[in-house]
Design a protein around this motif. Structure first.
Motif, PDB file in Angstrom:
ATOM      1  N   ILE A 119      -1.171 101.230  77.150  1.00 18.00           N
ATOM      2  CA  ILE A 119      -1.221 100.235  76.240  1.00 18.00           C
ATOM      3  C   ILE A 119      -1.098 100.623  74.685  1.00 18.00           C
ATOM      4  CG2 ILE A 119      -2.408  98.139  75.579  1.00 18.00           C
ATOM      5  CD1 ILE A 119      -3.801  98.237  78.302  1.00 18.00           C
ATOM      6  N   GLN A 120      -0.209 100.215  74.025  1.00 16.80           N
ATOM      7  CA  GLN A 120      -0.165 100.456  72.718  1.00 16.80           C
ATOM      8  C   GLN A 120       0.125  99.041  71.765  1.00 16.80           C
ATOM      9  OE1 GLN A 120       3.558 102.487  71.932  1.00 16.80           O
ATOM     10  NE2 GLN A 120       2.509 104.532  72.276  1.00 16.80           N
ATOM     11  N   GLN A 121      -1.106  99.137  70.914  1.00 11.13           N
ATOM     12  CA  GLN A 121      -0.998  97.516  70.242  1.00 11.13           C
ATOM     13  C   GLN A 121      -0.943  97.952  68.796  1.00 11.13           C
ATOM     14  OE1 GLN A 121      -4.758  95.833  71.214  1.00 11.13           O
ATOM     15  NE2 GLN A 121      -5.765  97.485  70.560  1.00 11.13           N
ATOM     16  N   THR A 122      -0.166  97.144  68.015  1.00  9.86           N
ATOM     17  CA  THR A 122      -0.158  97.071  66.800  1.00  9.86           C
ATOM     18  C   THR A 122      -1.142  95.871  66.289  1.00  9.86           C
ATOM     19  OG1 THR A 122       1.832  96.069  66.360  1.00  9.86           O
ATOM     20  CG2 THR A 122       1.873  98.400  66.265  1.00  9.86           C
ATOM     21  N   SER A 123      -2.141  95.883  65.345  1.00  8.17           N
ATOM     22  CA  SER A 123      -2.944  94.706  64.864  1.00  8.17           C
ATOM     23  C   SER A 123      -1.932  93.719  63.978  1.00  8.17           C
ATOM     24  CB  SER A 123      -4.012  95.325  64.079  1.00  8.17           C
ATOM     25  OG  SER A 123      -3.698  96.026  63.089  1.00  8.17           O
ATOM     26  N   GLY A 124      -2.319  92.849  63.910  1.00  9.26           N
ATOM     27  CA  GLY A 124      -1.438  91.684  63.233  1.00  9.26           C
ATOM     28  C   GLY A 124      -1.953  91.684  61.737  1.00  9.26           C
ATOM     29  N   LYS A 125      -1.114  91.381  61.002  1.00  8.45           N
ATOM     30  CA  LYS A 125      -1.509  91.481  59.556  1.00  8.45           C
ATOM     31  C   LYS A 125      -1.073  89.896  58.897  1.00  8.45           C
ATOM     32  CE  LYS A 125      -0.741  96.033  57.754  1.00  8.45           C
ATOM     33  NZ  LYS A 125       0.310  96.689  56.807  1.00  8.45           N
ATOM     34  N   GLN A 126      -1.891  89.526  57.987  1.00 16.44           N
ATOM     35  CA  GLN A 126      -1.926  88.183  57.590  1.00 16.44           C
ATOM     36  C   GLN A 126      -2.304  88.271  56.044  1.00 16.44           C
ATOM     37  OE1 GLN A 126      -3.109  84.263  59.424  1.00 16.44           O
ATOM     38  NE2 GLN A 126      -4.392  84.102  57.815  1.00 16.44           N
ATOM     39  N   THR A 127      -1.190  87.749  55.041  1.00 17.14           N
ATOM     40  CA  THR A 127      -1.636  87.799  53.789  1.00 17.14           C
ATOM     41  C   THR A 127      -1.526  86.442  53.262  1.00 17.14           C
ATOM     42  OG1 THR A 127       0.654  88.580  53.265  1.00 17.14           O
ATOM     43  CG2 THR A 127      -1.168  90.251  53.294  1.00 17.14           C
ATOM     44  N   ILE A 128      -2.336  85.960  52.527  1.00  9.78           N
ATOM     45  CA  ILE A 128      -2.161  84.653  51.779  1.00  9.78           C
ATOM     46  C   ILE A 128      -2.331  84.950  50.320  1.00  9.78           C
ATOM     47  CG2 ILE A 128      -2.959  82.275  51.641  1.00  9.78           C
ATOM     48  CD1 ILE A 128      -4.085  82.473  54.483  1.00  9.78           C
ATOM     49  N   GLN A 129      -1.466  84.450  49.676  1.00  9.49           N
ATOM     50  CA  GLN A 129      -1.406  84.636  48.267  1.00  9.49           C
ATOM     51  C   GLN A 129      -1.209  83.204  47.622  1.00  9.49           C
ATOM     52  OE1 GLN A 129       1.609  87.267  46.903  1.00  9.49           O
ATOM     53  NE2 GLN A 129       0.264  88.970  46.974  1.00  9.49           N
ATOM     54  N   GLN A 130      -2.274  82.713  46.682  1.00 11.68           N
ATOM     55  CA  GLN A 130      -2.202  81.440  46.111  1.00 11.68           C
ATOM     56  C   GLN A 130      -1.969  81.665  44.751  1.00 11.68           C
ATOM     57  OE1 GLN A 130      -2.801  78.057  47.402  1.00 11.68           O
ATOM     58  NE2 GLN A 130      -1.993  77.787  45.544  1.00 11.68           N
ATOM     59  N   SER A 131      -1.126  81.115  44.120  1.00 17.65           N
ATOM     60  CA  SER A 131      -0.952  81.376  42.519  1.00 17.65           C
ATOM     61  C   SER A 131      -1.419  80.114  42.023  1.00 17.65           C
ATOM     62  CB  SER A 131       0.694  81.543  42.433  1.00 17.65           C
ATOM     63  OG  SER A 131       1.339  80.395  42.937  1.00 17.65           O
ATOM     64  N   GLU A 132      -1.878  80.221  40.643  1.00 16.96           N
ATOM     65  CA  GLU A 132      -2.434  79.184  40.021  1.00 16.96           C
ATOM     66  C   GLU A 132      -1.624  77.951  39.821  1.00 16.96           C
ATOM     67  OE1 GLU A 132      -3.798  80.861  36.366  1.00 16.96           O
ATOM     68  OE2 GLU A 132      -5.310  82.008  37.264  1.00 16.96           O
ATOM     69  N   ALA A 133      -2.115  77.045  39.702  1.00 19.87           N
ATOM     70  CA  ALA A 133      -1.373  75.553  39.550  1.00 19.87           C
ATOM     71  C   ALA A 133      -0.562  75.887  37.851  1.00 19.87           C
ATOM     72  CB  ALA A 133      -2.192  74.222  39.729  1.00 19.87           C
ATOM     73  N   THR A 134       0.260  75.037  37.831  1.00 15.69           N
ATOM     74  CA  THR A 134       1.160  75.071  36.656  1.00 15.69           C
ATOM     75  C   THR A 134       0.533  73.977  35.881  1.00 15.69           C
ATOM     76  OG1 THR A 134       2.822  75.993  37.513  1.00 15.69           O
ATOM     77  CG2 THR A 134       3.303  75.258  35.362  1.00 15.69           C
ATOM     78  N   LEU A 135      -0.039  74.133  34.940  1.00 14.20           N
ATOM     79  CA  LEU A 135      -1.019  72.881  34.103  1.00 14.20           C
ATOM     80  C   LEU A 135      -0.263  72.893  32.715  1.00 14.20           C
ATOM     81  CD1 LEU A 135      -4.815  73.289  34.631  1.00 14.20           C
ATOM     82  CD2 LEU A 135      -3.308  71.419  35.236  1.00 14.20           C
ATOM     83  N   SER A 136      -0.195  71.547  32.253  1.00 18.11           N
ATOM     84  CA  SER A 136       0.416  71.322  30.888  1.00 18.11           C
ATOM     85  C   SER A 136      -0.649  70.180  30.265  1.00 18.11           C
ATOM     86  CB  SER A 136       2.033  70.896  31.109  1.00 18.11           C
ATOM     87  OG  SER A 136       2.200  70.353  29.607  1.00 18.11           O
TER      88      SER A 136
END
Length: 188
Positions: A17-34
């Motif tokens: 049994i060979q397994q590769t672990s899953g990867k999850q990345t979440i990047q939240q960029s800042e809101a654009t404010l004016s």
């Protein structure tokens, strides 16, 4: 003696049994404010203050009159003096006309006409305390302020989400095997 033998050699199957672990990345960029804040509108209106100082009475108390006032004052004093003189002469003439009444009107009139009245002594403040009249109207200030609400523009940015799922690979490492060997076995 040789006995017949059966030899069995087995090997169990092995799974890999060979397994590769899953990867999850979440990047939240800042809101654009004016944000923009318009300036408030301010209106200020003032009426000027007024200060009036009337010192005519003070000048009059110090006998520093305007020419027209001085002429008017002297004319009034002359008229009053003439009226008093006329009244005194009428009164004295009436007294002489009634000389038959008891008394000595000639001697009493001579004493009255020969001496001036005594002067009154006392403290007199020049100018008098209420000689200067002051009238003050303060200025009136009207302030009108109109505030302007801020202009806010907000733009949300969606999160960047990457997901690599977990993988499992199942295979055969070793297959099962069974070896059978016979020794000292005789067939007839």
């Amino acid at each position: 003696m040789q006995l017949p033998q059966i030899r069995m050699q087995s090997q169990m199957a092995h799974i890999s049994i060979q397994q590769t672990s899953g990867k999850q990345t979440i990047q939240q960029s800042e809101a654009t404010l004016s944000i923009q804040q318009p300036k408030a509108e301010i209106k200020i209106q003032t009426t000027p203050s007024k200060l009036q100082i009337d010192q005519k009475k003070a000048w009059e108390d110090m006998n520093l009159l305007h020419v027209f006032k001085r002429i008017e004052k002297f004319a009034n004093e002359g008229l009053q003096g003439a009226n008093k003189g006329t009244a005194r002469r009428v009164q004295q003439g009436d007294a002489l006309m009634r000389i038959e009444n008891k008394g000595n009107p000639i001697a009493s009139q001579a004493i009255q006409n020969s001496f001036d009245q005594m002067k009154q002594l006392g403290i007199k403040f020049i100018p008098s305390a209420s000689a200067v009249k002051i009238n003050y109207q303060p200025s009136d200030v009207t302030v009108d302020v109109q505030t302007n609400k801020p202009i806010i523009q907000a733009e949300e940015n969606q999160p960047v989400h990457t997901y690599l799922p977990r993988s499992v690979e199942i295979g055969m490492k070793n297959y099962q095997s069974l070896e059978i060997d016979f020794e000292n076995l005789f067939f007839t």
